[in-house]
Motif scaffolding. Structure first.
Motif, PDB file in Angstrom:
ATOM      1  N   PHE A  98       0.517  -1.267   0.308  1.00 16.34           N
ATOM      2  CA  PHE A  98       0.331  -0.143  -0.113  1.00 16.34           C
ATOM      3  C   PHE A  98       0.871   1.497  -0.034  1.00 16.34           C
ATOM      4  CE2 PHE A  98      -3.150  -2.926   1.072  1.00 16.34           C
ATOM      5  CZ  PHE A  98      -4.393  -2.685   0.626  1.00 16.34           C
ATOM      6  N   LEU A 127      -6.613   6.202   0.020  1.00 19.20           N
ATOM      7  CA  LEU A 127      -7.285   4.805   0.388  1.00 19.20           C
ATOM      8  C   LEU A 127      -6.430   3.971   0.819  1.00 19.20           C
ATOM      9  CD1 LEU A 127     -10.077   4.482  -2.249  1.00 19.20           C
ATOM     10  CD2 LEU A 127     -10.142   4.287   0.391  1.00 19.20           C
ATOM     11  N   VAL A 130      -5.618   3.799   4.426  1.00 18.04           N
ATOM     12  CA  VAL A 130      -6.132   3.430   5.269  1.00 18.04           C
ATOM     13  C   VAL A 130      -6.003   1.719   6.102  1.00 18.04           C
ATOM     14  CG1 VAL A 130      -8.526   2.278   5.584  1.00 18.04           C
ATOM     15  CG2 VAL A 130      -8.643   4.073   4.371  1.00 18.04           C
ATOM     16  N   TYR A 131      -5.134   0.874   5.151  1.00 21.51           N
ATOM     17  CA  TYR A 131      -4.851  -0.083   5.171  1.00 21.51           C
ATOM     18  C   TYR A 131      -3.225  -0.065   6.022  1.00 21.51           C
ATOM     19  CZ  TYR A 131      -4.374  -5.116   4.926  1.00 21.51           C
ATOM     20  OH  TYR A 131      -4.307  -6.665   5.258  1.00 21.51           O
ATOM     21  N   LYS A 134      -3.963  -0.154   9.438  1.00 16.04           N
ATOM     22  CA  LYS A 134      -4.865  -1.434  10.076  1.00 16.04           C
ATOM     23  C   LYS A 134      -3.409  -2.214  10.899  1.00 16.04           C
ATOM     24  CE  LYS A 134      -8.342  -4.680  10.176  1.00 16.04           C
ATOM     25  NZ  LYS A 134      -8.864  -5.116  11.224  1.00 16.04           N
ATOM     26  N   ASP A 142      -7.653  -1.030  14.681  1.00 15.26           N
ATOM     27  CA  ASP A 142      -8.977  -1.466  13.704  1.00 15.26           C
ATOM     28  C   ASP A 142      -9.753  -0.091  13.363  1.00 15.26           C
ATOM     29  OD1 ASP A 142     -10.385  -3.594  12.389  1.00 15.26           O
ATOM     30  OD2 ASP A 142     -11.674  -3.780  14.229  1.00 15.26           O
ATOM     31  N   TRP A 146     -11.060   1.681  10.126  1.00 14.61           N
ATOM     32  CA  TRP A 146     -12.583   2.329   9.486  1.00 14.61           C
ATOM     33  C   TRP A 146     -12.684   3.896   9.752  1.00 14.61           C
ATOM     34  CZ3 TRP A 146     -14.499   0.142   6.148  1.00 14.61           C
ATOM     35  CH2 TRP A 146     -14.956  -1.513   6.567  1.00 14.61           C
ATOM     36  N   MET A 149     -11.733   5.816   7.209  1.00 11.03           N
ATOM     37  CA  MET A 149     -11.663   5.143   5.681  1.00 11.03           C
ATOM     38  C   MET A 149     -12.931   6.260   5.431  1.00 11.03           C
ATOM     39  SD  MET A 149     -12.460   2.798   3.287  1.00 11.03           S
ATOM     40  CE  MET A 149     -13.814   2.326   2.073  1.00 11.03           C
TER      41      MET A 149
ATOM     42  N   MET B 181     -10.763   0.795  -5.778  1.00 14.36           N
ATOM     43  CA  MET B 181      -9.672   0.052  -5.071  1.00 14.36           C
ATOM     44  C   MET B 181     -10.307   0.755  -3.565  1.00 14.36           C
ATOM     45  SD  MET B 181      -6.251   2.404  -4.549  1.00 14.36           S
ATOM     46  CE  MET B 181      -5.518   2.674  -3.434  1.00 14.36           C
ATOM     47  N   ALA B 182     -11.445   1.109  -2.935  1.00 20.24           N
ATOM     48  CA  ALA B 182     -12.335   1.703  -1.867  1.00 20.24           C
ATOM     49  C   ALA B 182     -13.145  -0.036  -2.044  1.00 20.24           C
ATOM     50  CB  ALA B 182     -13.366   2.486  -1.622  1.00 20.24           C
ATOM     51  N   VAL B 185     -10.133  -2.278  -0.479  1.00 23.71           N
ATOM     52  CA  VAL B 185      -9.638  -1.715   1.568  1.00 23.71           C
ATOM     53  C   VAL B 185     -10.671  -2.211   2.229  1.00 23.71           C
ATOM     54  CG1 VAL B 185      -8.879   0.271   2.094  1.00 23.71           C
ATOM     55  CG2 VAL B 185      -8.195   0.390   0.109  1.00 23.71           C
ATOM     56  N   VAL B 186     -11.953  -2.448   1.776  1.00 22.19           N
ATOM     57  CA  VAL B 186     -13.296  -2.199   2.748  1.00 22.19           C
ATOM     58  C   VAL B 186     -13.175  -4.185   2.508  1.00 22.19           C
ATOM     59  CG1 VAL B 186     -15.687  -2.952   2.680  1.00 22.19           C
ATOM     60  CG2 VAL B 186     -14.640  -0.249   1.850  1.00 22.19           C
ATOM     61  N   LEU B 188     -10.245  -6.225   2.441  1.00 21.69           N
ATOM     62  CA  LEU B 188      -8.936  -6.561   3.352  1.00 21.69           C
ATOM     63  C   LEU B 188      -9.469  -5.894   4.330  1.00 21.69           C
ATOM     64  CD1 LEU B 188      -6.501  -5.539   0.855  1.00 21.69           C
ATOM     65  CD2 LEU B 188      -6.438  -7.627   1.669  1.00 21.69           C
ATOM     66  N   LEU B 189     -10.198  -5.071   5.085  1.00 17.14           N
ATOM     67  CA  LEU B 189     -10.515  -4.270   6.141  1.00 17.14           C
ATOM     68  C   LEU B 189     -10.702  -5.834   7.104  1.00 17.14           C
ATOM     69  CD1 LEU B 189     -10.856  -0.405   6.003  1.00 17.14           C
ATOM     70  CD2 LEU B 189      -8.860  -1.578   7.271  1.00 17.14           C
ATOM     71  N   LEU B 190     -12.179  -5.970   6.245  1.00 24.10           N
ATOM     72  CA  LEU B 190     -13.168  -6.983   6.943  1.00 24.10           C
ATOM     73  C   LEU B 190     -12.704  -8.095   6.916  1.00 24.10           C
ATOM     74  CD1 LEU B 190     -16.389  -6.132   5.091  1.00 24.10           C
ATOM     75  CD2 LEU B 190     -16.363  -5.616   7.297  1.00 24.10           C
ATOM     76  N   ASN B 192      -9.544  -9.232   7.217  1.00 23.33           N
ATOM     77  CA  ASN B 192      -8.015  -8.965   8.545  1.00 23.33           C
ATOM     78  C   ASN B 192      -9.423  -8.666   9.784  1.00 23.33           C
ATOM     79  OD1 ASN B 192      -6.373  -8.337   9.594  1.00 23.33           O
ATOM     80  ND2 ASN B 192      -5.773  -6.887   8.367  1.00 23.33           N
ATOM     81  N   GLU B 193     -10.040  -7.698   9.511  1.00 23.70           N
ATOM     82  CA  GLU B 193     -10.860  -8.304  10.926  1.00 23.70           C
ATOM     83  C   GLU B 193     -11.444  -9.370  11.847  1.00 23.70           C
ATOM     84  OE1 GLU B 193     -14.880  -6.241  11.215  1.00 23.70           O
ATOM     85  OE2 GLU B 193     -13.296  -4.630  10.872  1.00 23.70           O
ATOM     86  N   GLU B 195      -9.803 -12.546  10.295  1.00 20.42           N
ATOM     87  CA  GLU B 195      -8.013 -13.154  11.070  1.00 20.42           C
ATOM     88  C   GLU B 195      -8.860 -13.116  12.161  1.00 20.42           C
ATOM     89  OE1 GLU B 195      -4.868 -12.156   8.093  1.00 20.42           O
ATOM     90  OE2 GLU B 195      -6.784 -12.706   6.519  1.00 20.42           O
TER      91      GLU B 195
END
Lengths: 469, 200
Positions: A98, A127, A130-131, A134, A142, A146, A149, B181-182, B185-186, B188-190, B192-193, B195
């Motif tokens: 990223f 964007l 954001v990662y 994380k 976490d 969000w 984001m 891309m958003a 990212v969403v 990946l975030l979900l 990761n959560e 995991e």
């Protein structure tokens, strides 16, 4: 030239999928980004990189150069990230993936002569961060990812909203060229819907101000930087905010032609209110990250203030100094917080060996430099900046009001000054001496920033900054 | 026909604000995007603007079908909570939503003679933006916040289409790219959560 600029970032992106030991390569890839930027400096300006869409001029080349130096420093400090914080190799790999996308977005955003491409690059950079937030193992990361984001998306949507209104105001005169910054700047006086333009500018600026943590979103950025790993905060303050303020510079140049008094009123109220709140927040803050983050907001507000007041040299000098000092301080928190995140006392004690001593010296200088003690470049930039504000008011009926505004700002800055001196004394003279480990790459990163600051004050740099606008 | 689709656009967004089930919310988002895509196709045909027609087709494929389907798949795989009660009570929303609509029409009044198209469309775009923000604010769950963000993109697309007679093609494509891309990212975030929860 454009491919030379993008290739290192693309290589970084591809390498992050394949190579486990990718981070050792990264300082070199960051250096590889710097080389074409140095070459850009030598070329006659404006230099077209991609038609009218990406055009290098003195202003954006300077911003890109500063950002790429920060990038090298951050990648150097990242080499020892796992020595200071709990991070998995997989998270580091994702982080670099990223980071590469972040760079690609920023190159487009900073060099854009097209409002649309500027926005696309900024959104891409937002964007990708954001990662990166994380990747941190802190429990709050976490939630803050969000948060970033959502709030980041709102801010960036406001920017696009404003761009659409600006485009709508100029399209009847300029056609599709209404998207180009240089066309807008040269034909701003022909725009026959100034109200629509100003509305667009105000909304775009609000998007920028939210992203930079201005009033009323002062703690938003600080909380996010607190929750993420320290190199993220360095990237935010040294690179991402640079792209945002670069956008503000360009939009405000056009707004200045449309209606100067409206621009001044809007920016003065917003920035002074921001500095007023931030100064008290700094006074109350109890950890390095939040203090540095809030101080970053103060400096960005000052840069915006100096810029619209006509002190462009002061704004650019302050911008460069902030871009080097703040990431350096953020990167040093990896060591400073080794005894705990809220352990300020004794943070400057317990350094041995050449690396340790050098780290101690550099951090002390940076701490004092950020509050504008001479010979910090910030001392000179504030001197010139406040001078420009008073100069601007001399020819108007607002001289007394301007002197009042400058006095208020100096009082607020003295609160921040007091807090930083108190912090420095607490770090140096209070608390127990506990041995701290400093790694060579970290000292190298800080030294790079120190050298950059010295170069920034050299006569040739000053001459160059004066010639930009 | 343009008025009809703009009406559908606004109606689906308002209905989404009252929805308490996730899949129903995805349906309203899909219909919202579909009305936007069809609107772009009609306006593109009227203005003979090829870029707007292409944008309309992409909107129909990506926003009306692709994204809702993907989010539904994601919510099934990650077992996201499908009960999404808004924090703002319905009786309050009933007062708040018309107030936003009236306010935006009042806000857009001074610029009515400055925009190329119908100024009411601009007012609806701005009100859609505020309503999308409201959608993000009134939920604590992540999924409706994502839908709120996506609806905000739709409102901006509508503004671009109606206030300027269409943004340049490059910008439209860039916005689509960023939207995708958003979504990545969403995702990946979900993931990761999931995991993290799995490890715990």
């Amino acid at each position: 030239m454009l491919s030379m600029l993008l290739l290192p970032a693309i290589f970084m992106l591809l390498a992050s999928f394949k190579l486990q030991s990718v981070r050792k390569l990264l300082p070199f890839t960051s250096l590889a980004i710097l080389l074409p930027i140095v070459e850009l400096f030598r070329l006659p300006k404006p230099y077209s990189l991609w038609g009218d869409y990406l055009v290098a001029n003195d202003l954006n080349t300077y911003i890109l150069l500063v950002s790429s130096i920060v990038g090298i420093g951050v990648t150097l400090a990242l080499l020892t990230l796992d020595k200071h914080v709990d991070v998995t190799p997989k998270a580091i790999q994702s982080f670099y993936r990223f980071f590469a996308l972040f760079w690609i977005g920023l190159i487009f955003s900073i060099l854009a002569n097209h409002m649309g491409i500027f926005w696309i690059g900024l959104e891409m950079a937002t964007l990708s961060t954001v990662y990166m937030i994380k990747t941190s193992s802190y429990p709050s990361a976490d939630k803050e990812a969000w948060n970033y984001m959502i709030v980041g998306a709102i801010a960036i949507s406001l920017v696009l909203f404003g761009i659409i209104l600006i485009y709508a105001s100029a399209k009847p005169v300029l056609g599709e060229d209404a998207m180009l910054f240089d066309a807008l700047l040269s034909k701003a006086h022909k725009i026959n819907s100034p109200f629509l333009f100003e509305m667009g500018f105000a909304i775009t600026s609000m998007g920028f101000f939210i992203k930079m943590g201005f009033f009323p979103m002062n703690l938003w950025l600080a909380n996010i930087e607190r929750a993420s790993f320290y190199p993220i905060a360095a990237l935010f303050s040294g690179i991402l905010e640079s792209a945002v303020i670069a956008g503000f510079f360009r939009f405000s140049q056009i707004a200045d032609i449309i209606n100067r008094s409206h621009l001044l009123g809007f920016v003065f109220v917003y920035t002074i209110l921001t500095i007023f709140i931030v100064s008290f927040l700094i006074f109350r803050a109890k950890d390095f990250m939040r203090i540095f983050s809030l101080s970053g907001i103060e400096h960005m507000a000052l840069i915006a203030l100096f810029w619209v007041s006509g002190g462009t040299f002061a704004a650019l000098l302050h911008f460069g100094a902030h871009a080097f000092l703040k990431p350096a301080l953020f990167l040093s928190t990896g060591v400073l917080e080794s005894q705990g995140r809220y352990q300020i006392t004794g943070a400057l004690k317990g350094y041995s060996g050449i690396s340790g001593k050098l780290f101690y010296l550099l951090v002390s200088l940076f701490m004092l430099g950020i509050i504008s003690l001479p010979p910090s470049p910030m001392f000179f930039s504030e001197l010139y900046g406040f001078g420009a504000m008073v100069d601007m008011a001399k020819d108007s009926h607002h001289l007394i009001a301007m002197i009042g505004a400058v006095t208020l700002l100096l009082i607020l800055l003295s609160i921040i000054f007091y807090r930083f001196v108190q912090l420095y004394q607490s770090m140096k003279y209070e608390g127990k001496t506990v041995e701290k480990r400093v790694y060579f790459s970290e000292v190298l990163a800080l030294s790079l920033f120190a050298i950059s600051l010295i170069v920034l004050l050299s006569p040739s740099s000053i001459h160059f900054l004066r010639s930009i606008v | 026909m343009v008025e009809f689709f703009i009406g559908i656009f606004l109606a689906t967004l308002i209905t989404a604000l009252f929805t308490t089930r996730l899949y129903r919310l995805l349906l309203w988002y899909s219909l919202n995007s579909m009305s936007l895509g069809l609107l772009a196709l009609i306006l593109g045909g009227q203005f003979e603007d090829r870029a707007m027609i292409i944008s309309g087709i992409i909107t129909l494929i990506v926003k009306a079908m692709g994204i809702p389907y993907f989010l539904k798949y994601l919510s099934e795989r990650l077992s996201l909570n499908r009960q999404i009660s808004p924090n703002i009570k319905i009786q309050h929303s009933i007062i708040l939503i018309p107030a936003i609509l009236v306010f935006t029409f009042y806000l857009a009044e001074p610029i009515s003679h400055m925009v190329q198209g119908n100024s009411n469309y601009v007012a609806i775009s701005i009100s859609s933006l505020f309503l999308s923000l409201l959608l993000m604010m009134e939920h604590t769950n992540i999924a409706p916040k994502i839908i709120g963000f996506l609806s905000m993109e739709n409102a901006l697309f509508l503004l671009g289409t109606t206030a300027t007679g269409g943004m340049p093609m490059l910008v439209e494509l860039g916005i689509f790219f960023d939207l995708l891309m958003a979504i990545v990212v969403v995702n990946l975030l979900l993931k990761n959560e999931e995991e993290v929860e799995g490890d715990a």
